[in-house]
Design an enzyme around this catalytic site. Sequence first.
Site, PDB file in Angstrom:
ATOM      1  N   GLU A  81      68.529  30.292  -2.704  1.00 10.56           N
ATOM      2  CA  GLU A  81      67.680  30.794  -1.616  1.00 10.56           C
ATOM      3  C   GLU A  81      67.038  29.627  -0.865  1.00 10.56           C
ATOM      4  O   GLU A  81      67.064  29.568   0.364  1.00 10.56           O
ATOM      5  CB  GLU A  81      66.591  31.700  -2.202  1.00 10.56           C
ATOM      6  CG  GLU A  81      65.595  32.241  -1.196  1.00 10.56           C
ATOM      7  CD  GLU A  81      66.230  33.242  -0.244  1.00 10.56           C
ATOM      8  OE1 GLU A  81      66.547  34.351  -0.693  1.00 10.56           O
ATOM      9  OE2 GLU A  81      66.407  32.923   0.939  1.00 10.56           O
TER      10      GLU A  81
ATOM     11  N   SER B 140      68.114  37.383   3.796  1.00  5.88           N
ATOM     12  CA  SER B 140      67.679  35.998   3.586  1.00  5.88           C
ATOM     13  C   SER B 140      68.357  35.036   4.556  1.00  5.88           C
ATOM     14  O   SER B 140      67.830  33.972   4.838  1.00  5.88           O
ATOM     15  CB  SER B 140      68.030  35.556   2.167  1.00  5.88           C
ATOM     16  OG  SER B 140      67.100  36.034   1.256  1.00  5.88           O
TER      17      SER B 140
ATOM     18  N   ASP C 168      67.577  28.589   3.078  1.00  5.04           N
ATOM     19  CA  ASP C 168      66.478  28.613   4.040  1.00  5.04           C
ATOM     20  C   ASP C 168      66.279  27.251   4.709  1.00  5.04           C
ATOM     21  O   ASP C 168      66.042  27.163   5.914  1.00  5.04           O
ATOM     22  CB  ASP C 168      65.176  29.062   3.348  1.00  5.04           C
ATOM     23  CG  ASP C 168      65.294  30.471   2.767  1.00  5.04           C
ATOM     24  OD1 ASP C 168      66.281  31.166   3.068  1.00  5.04           O
ATOM     25  OD2 ASP C 168      64.400  30.871   1.998  1.00  5.04           O
TER      26      ASP C 168
ATOM     27  N   ASP D  67      71.329  44.526  21.696  1.00  4.46           N
ATOM     28  CA  ASP D  67      71.115  45.813  21.019  1.00  4.46           C
ATOM     29  C   ASP D  67      72.314  46.114  20.123  1.00  4.46           C
ATOM     30  O   ASP D  67      73.459  46.094  20.584  1.00  4.46           O
ATOM     31  CB  ASP D  67      70.937  46.904  22.089  1.00  4.46           C
ATOM     32  CG  ASP D  67      70.485  48.230  21.492  1.00  4.46           C
ATOM     33  OD1 ASP D  67      70.164  48.261  20.283  1.00  4.46           O
ATOM     34  OD2 ASP D  67      70.457  49.230  22.242  1.00  4.46           O
ATOM     35  N   ILE D  68      72.064  46.362  18.852  1.00  4.84           N
ATOM     36  CA  ILE D  68      73.144  46.684  17.906  1.00  4.84           C
ATOM     37  C   ILE D  68      73.180  48.207  17.766  1.00  4.84           C
ATOM     38  O   ILE D  68      72.186  48.822  17.367  1.00  4.84           O
ATOM     39  CB  ILE D  68      72.898  46.027  16.531  1.00  4.84           C
ATOM     40  CG1 ILE D  68      72.598  44.526  16.691  1.00  4.84           C
ATOM     41  CG2 ILE D  68      74.090  46.265  15.603  1.00  4.84           C
ATOM     42  CD1 ILE D  68      73.649  43.721  17.423  1.00  4.84           C
TER      43      ILE D  68
ATOM     44  N   GLY E 217      68.859  51.231  21.584  1.00  4.65           N
ATOM     45  CA  GLY E 217      67.413  51.019  21.457  1.00  4.65           C
ATOM     46  C   GLY E 217      67.053  50.617  20.030  1.00  4.65           C
ATOM     47  O   GLY E 217      67.919  50.276  19.222  1.00  4.65           O
TER      48      GLY E 217
ATOM     49  N   ASP F 165      66.208  50.716  16.151  1.00  7.34           N
ATOM     50  CA  ASP F 165      66.606  51.560  15.023  1.00  7.34           C
ATOM     51  C   ASP F 165      66.179  50.893  13.718  1.00  7.34           C
ATOM     52  O   ASP F 165      65.993  49.681  13.673  1.00  7.34           O
ATOM     53  CB  ASP F 165      68.127  51.812  15.041  1.00  7.34           C
ATOM     54  CG  ASP F 165      68.925  50.524  15.057  1.00  7.34           C
ATOM     55  OD1 ASP F 165      68.922  49.816  14.036  1.00  7.34           O
ATOM     56  OD2 ASP F 165      69.534  50.199  16.113  1.00  7.34           O
TER      57      ASP F 165
END
Length: 567
Positions: free
Chosen positions: A283, A483, A287, A525-526, A546, A548
């Site tokens: 992790e 992540s 990052d 927008d997905i 829009g 979600d």
Amino acid sequence: MLSSPLFLALLLPSLSWGTPVRRGMQVLESRQSAPGGYTLTGSADPDSVLTFRLALVQSDYDGLIDALYNVSTPSSAQYGQYLSAEEVEAYMTPSNEATSAVNTWLNENGVQATVLSAAGDWLSVRMPVSQANDLLDADFSVFTHPKTGKQAIRTLTYSIPTDLAGHLSLVHPTVSFPNPYGYMPIMNFSSSGFTPEADTGPCNVDAITPACLQWLYGIPTAPAKSGGNHLAVTGYIEEWPQRTDLVTFLTDYRPDINAATTWTLVTVDNGSDPQGQYDAGIEANLDIQYTIGLATDVPVTFISAGDSYYPTDDEFADLLLYTALYMLVPPSPPQVMTTSYGDDEYLISEALAISLCATYAGLGARGVSVLFASGDGGVSGLQDNECTTFIPTFPSGCPFLTSVGGTENIPETAVSFSSGGFSNYFGRPAYQNAAVSEYLAYLGDNNAGLYNPNGRAFPDVAAYAVAFEIVADNYTTGVAGTSCASPTFTSVISLLNDELLQAGRPVLGFLNPWLYSVAVPALNDITVGNNYACSDFTTGFNATVGWDPVTGLGTPNYPKLKAILGL
Ligand SMILES: *[C@@H]1O[C@H](CO)[C@@H](O)[C@H](O)[C@H]1NC(C)=O
Ligand SMILES: *[C@@H]1O[C@H](CO)[C@@H](O)[C@H](O)[C@H]1NC(C)=O
Ligand SMILES: *[C@@H]1O[C@H](CO)[C@@H](O)[C@H](O)[C@H]1NC(C)=O
Ligand SMILES: *[C@@H]1O[C@H](CO)[C@@H](O)[C@H](O)[C@H]1NC(C)=O
Ligand SMILES: *[C@@H]1O[C@H](CO)[C@@H](O)[C@H](O)[C@H]1NC(C)=O
């Protein structure tokens, strides 16, 4: 290495154990039963010493929230006029009456408190189980999670003297339980999928790299130039990025920048960053590699919190708290902070969730963009689990931070593990009213009874979240999870901040009021995909036109965001 500026002054050390004064008591927090499958397996050793955090009621919480929205709402006259550490502290400092009432009570019982926060609203005390049971009318016991064996000493109810009501918000750890499965939304490599006819630029379906993300989102490769721009990456227990891995990563994936580019270490709560052969954290490496690898030349601070040699009684809440308290203090804190850790909201008590969330309101008022990964369990919480109702994650349900969900594929679609939904503790903030109402109208009766339609809805935005190539212990490997998305979105914000600073303008600060009002048309927008639910991989919520509860408002388009900022 910077040391932590946490305040460790002793409050009124008491010289003798006073005779406890018995007062009228009232219940402060309680639960019907232990959450998350924990069962009572025995009484706690009366001599076992616990470390408690006490949150005192802040003198002007409403004022802090008002100030936060004033400086974060683009239409406000005070937009961008961020508060100083002292101004934020003034809202958070408890009244003299509250401070003295709580300390009098502790001292009467021979308990010494350590002040954890500059504002004096968080105290730490240590006492044995026997004394805690007596002082708090509690029944501290051992609770065990059968599947994982995780144990915690907790009580299902506790009380405080009646005259402290209104002064003391909570004592922790009491009714909040640790997540038996851990706190990281990260998984092993999962392959992406590209639509055959799509233009995929430099992207490889099995290996997402900085070059791919730069191409996908139009992120500039040119170095940041402003002085004073910083990005913070948080790292919790036993997750340490490795300097040699970063050199390898930059050599392989950013040959255009200095491979010696590295981070500055800050440690809180006994954090560290050992660089031994087996110290790589997947992790932490992810990052660090995707902030330094994307936010070109923005100085990155790694805030390492926690240490397994001195584990606290609830790692997660403590690490969130110590990190936020550290960030509240400096005259110029890093302007963006990314965290790829989370929890299931119901494991944390409502009072604790509200008090931790208030620290993010403070950071937002200071002009810090606080970003969190939304989680990897779809609507089943941080990780995929069996559930009978949808499980929101924490702190993504806190309205004063930006929650980042995940996508996959080119063109992008929602990735099914992307956590999203509605908080059961926090009401829907005004900034997302229109967007969420529109989604609820689309949803109709679907999922009715499984979620709280009046809750703060998340995530707010999204970014790519599968098949990220990273280097760990000198090996290249692929990882997936929200992540991956949080550091990516954070890097975009950090580079935009850099351009704002170069233009002599304030940074973006708490993003949400801006995201939902001004930035919407500059996000991709997905509209395809959904998140899975409760282990059976049925669908939770659909992505759609829009906002979600899978991908929020969408993924970043750097050139459009820049244009919308007039840069
Ligand atoms: C917020 O802005 C309003 C309108 O300008 C003002 O009346 C109010 O005092 C401000 N509140 C704070 C805490 O700055
Ligand atoms: C990936 O799988 C390996 C082997 O099962 C495990 O040791 C490792 O912790 C996993 N990594 C992540 C990020 O889940
Ligand atoms: C930090 O480490 C010291 C020993 O070096 C220990 O005494 C102390 O309790 C630790 N602090 C925390 C918050 O765990
Ligand atoms: C979600 O999408 C699926 C498949 O496209 C569709 O059958 C279903 O009706 C949608 N759900 C809602 C609430 O629109
Ligand atoms: C890492 O691997 C490379 C080859 O892939 C090797 O040249 C290098 O010595 C290794 N570094 C360490 C620290 O093991």
